[in-house]
Design a protein around this motif. Sequence first.
Motif, mmCIF file in Angstrom:
data_model
loop_
_atom_site.group_PDB
_atom_site.id
_atom_site.type_symbol
_atom_site.label_atom_id
_atom_site.label_comp_id
_atom_site.label_asym_id
_atom_site.label_seq_id
_atom_site.Cartn_x
_atom_site.Cartn_y
_atom_site.Cartn_z
ATOM 1 N N ARG A 41 0.832 -1.197 0.000
ATOM 2 C CA ARG A 41 0.000 0.000 0.000
ATOM 3 C C ARG A 41 0.870 1.253 0.000
ATOM 4 N N GLU A 42 1.997 1.210 0.711
ATOM 5 C CA GLU A 42 2.917 2.345 0.713
ATOM 6 C C GLU A 42 3.538 2.578 -0.654
ATOM 7 N N ARG A 43 3.481 1.594 -1.531
ATOM 8 C CA ARG A 43 4.015 1.699 -2.894
ATOM 9 C C ARG A 43 2.893 1.796 -3.920
ATOM 10 N N ASP A 44 1.735 2.254 -3.469
ATOM 11 C CA ASP A 44 0.597 2.604 -4.325
ATOM 12 C C ASP A 44 -0.071 1.407 -4.992
ATOM 13 N N VAL A 45 0.104 0.227 -4.433
ATOM 14 C CA VAL A 45 -0.687 -0.912 -4.908
ATOM 15 C C VAL A 45 -2.066 -0.799 -4.260
ATOM 16 N N PRO A 46 -3.141 -0.738 -5.055
ATOM 17 C CA PRO A 46 -4.470 -0.526 -4.468
ATOM 18 C C PRO A 46 -4.929 -1.728 -3.645
ATOM 19 N N ALA A 47 -5.812 -1.455 -2.707
ATOM 20 C CA ALA A 47 -6.326 -2.514 -1.838
ATOM 21 C C ALA A 47 -7.001 -3.614 -2.640
ATOM 22 N N GLU A 48 -7.693 -3.229 -3.737
ATOM 23 C CA GLU A 48 -8.402 -4.226 -4.536
ATOM 24 C C GLU A 48 -7.439 -5.240 -5.148
ATOM 25 N N ALA A 49 -6.271 -4.779 -5.580
ATOM 26 C CA ALA A 49 -5.281 -5.686 -6.153
ATOM 27 C C ALA A 49 -4.732 -6.624 -5.088
ATOM 28 N N ILE A 50 -4.493 -6.110 -3.905
ATOM 29 C CA ILE A 50 -3.996 -6.949 -2.816
ATOM 30 C C ILE A 50 -5.068 -7.944 -2.385
ATOM 31 N N ASP A 51 -6.333 -7.510 -2.406
ATOM 32 C CA ASP A 51 -7.434 -8.417 -2.080
ATOM 33 C C ASP A 51 -7.467 -9.597 -3.049
ATOM 34 N N ARG A 52 -7.230 -9.347 -4.342
ATOM 35 C CA ARG A 52 -7.197 -10.440 -5.326
ATOM 36 C C ARG A 52 -6.077 -11.418 -5.000
ATOM 37 N N MET A 53 -4.923 -10.894 -4.631
ATOM 38 C CA MET A 53 -3.810 -11.753 -4.279
ATOM 39 C C MET A 53 -4.124 -12.571 -3.023
ATOM 40 N N ALA A 54 -4.759 -11.922 -2.051
ATOM 41 C CA ALA A 54 -5.114 -12.620 -0.818
ATOM 42 C C ALA A 54 -6.123 -13.735 -1.089
ATOM 43 N N ALA A 55 -7.080 -13.472 -1.985
ATOM 44 C CA ALA A 55 -8.071 -14.494 -2.333
ATOM 45 C C ALA A 55 -7.402 -15.665 -3.048
ATOM 46 N N PHE A 56 -6.446 -15.361 -3.941
ATOM 47 C CA PHE A 56 -5.711 -16.414 -4.627
ATOM 48 C C PHE A 56 -4.932 -17.251 -3.615
ATOM 49 N N GLN A 57 -4.285 -16.592 -2.660
ATOM 50 C CA GLN A 57 -3.502 -17.326 -1.677
ATOM 51 C C GLN A 57 -4.390 -18.181 -0.780
ATOM 52 N N ALA A 58 -5.545 -17.645 -0.387
ATOM 53 C CA ALA A 58 -6.450 -18.415 0.465
ATOM 54 C C ALA A 58 -6.890 -19.699 -0.233
ATOM 55 N N ARG A 59 -7.013 -19.629 -1.558
ATOM 56 C CA ARG A 59 -7.483 -20.794 -2.318
ATOM 57 C C ARG A 59 -6.342 -21.723 -2.712
ATOM 58 N N TRP A 60 -5.215 -21.156 -3.165
ATOM 59 C CA TRP A 60 -4.157 -21.964 -3.759
ATOM 60 C C TRP A 60 -2.780 -21.772 -3.124
ATOM 61 N N GLY A 61 -2.642 -20.819 -2.213
ATOM 62 C CA GLY A 61 -1.320 -20.506 -1.689
ATOM 63 C C GLY A 61 -0.617 -21.689 -1.039
ATOM 64 N N GLY A 62 0.629 -21.926 -1.425
ATOM 65 C CA GLY A 62 1.428 -23.007 -0.871
ATOM 66 C C GLY A 62 1.195 -24.371 -1.480
ATOM 67 N N VAL A 63 0.242 -24.495 -2.402
ATOM 68 C CA VAL A 63 -0.061 -25.804 -2.988
ATOM 69 C C VAL A 63 1.060 -26.224 -3.936
ATOM 70 N N VAL A 64 1.562 -27.425 -3.713
ATOM 71 C CA VAL A 64 2.598 -28.042 -4.544
ATOM 72 C C VAL A 64 1.962 -29.194 -5.304
ATOM 73 N N LEU A 65 2.113 -29.210 -6.626
ATOM 74 C CA LEU A 65 1.572 -30.272 -7.469
ATOM 75 C C LEU A 65 2.702 -30.901 -8.280
ATOM 76 N N PRO A 66 2.504 -32.108 -8.788
ATOM 77 C CA PRO A 66 3.531 -32.720 -9.641
ATOM 78 C C PRO A 66 3.850 -31.828 -10.837
ATOM 79 N N PRO A 67 5.040 -31.966 -11.407
ATOM 80 C CA PRO A 67 5.437 -31.087 -12.509
ATOM 81 C C PRO A 67 4.602 -31.290 -13.770
ATOM 82 N N ALA A 68 4.430 -30.195 -14.513
ATOM 83 C CA ALA A 68 3.769 -30.250 -15.818
ATOM 84 C C ALA A 68 4.718 -30.867 -16.842
ATOM 85 N N PRO A 69 4.168 -31.452 -17.918
ATOM 86 C CA PRO A 69 5.031 -32.044 -18.945
ATOM 87 C C PRO A 69 5.877 -31.015 -19.691
ATOM 88 N N GLU A 70 5.422 -29.765 -19.754
ATOM 89 C CA GLU A 70 6.159 -28.704 -20.452
ATOM 90 C C GLU A 70 6.412 -27.555 -19.470
#
Length: 224
Positions: A41-70
């Motif tokens: 926020r001190e670097r002018d990233v809007p709250a809405e953008a951070i909220d999107r990142m937080a929602a992504f992390q709540a759903r997928w953050g830290g998830v490790v899956l097997p490697p993709a073929p490419e």
Amino acid sequence: MTRQRIAHVPDGLTSRAQRFVAVHGLRLDVRPVEGNRRWWRERDVPAEAIDRMAAFQARWGGVVLPPAPEYDGGPRYFGPDGPEKDDSGWWFEAGTQRSAVPYSFVIAPDGAFGIQVERNGWAPLHASVEGWVEALALAHHAAAHATRIDRLVGDEVESLSLDGCAPVREVQGLADTWWRGPDRLVALWTGEAVSLGFPRGRVARVYSGLDDWGLHGGVRPDAD
């Protein structure tokens, strides 16, 4: 970072992808987005953008899956970081690279998951990260059940016929797509060709000799 089994698989996936994440996935204990909110926020990233990142992390953050073929395996694990803005809105990294590839894995303002080389080399692979996960699950399933796997590269892809094949809709394909025929699954990866301006980066894999379970993996054909 500690690893643990995924207690709750994110919803909105097919049964095949749910099994894949539950059986083969792990979740790392990663630093929450909220820990960086003030700094961003001190670097002018809007709250809405951070909220999107937080929602992504709540759903997928830290998830490790097997490697993709490419893409040399795809992200090592999911974790949002590095928000940046252009004329279309705010982007953020979806996770660190698993290997030394010349691009980042990124979530676009519209939610698409793709790869980006600096600012101009953007290739949307799937319409959402769920599409990427579905494609991973399908690749793992197809490889386990095919009697033959052929890999075509660059101009060889032009010789591939998709007659009799229909798109696999759950992967939400954009630059990367999956196709289902009577006894085969075909995966087309064009993200590197698009983002790097490198036609030889096109890749196709043909998984042949599949029965009904191999083709669908328990997912009803009318639900694809």
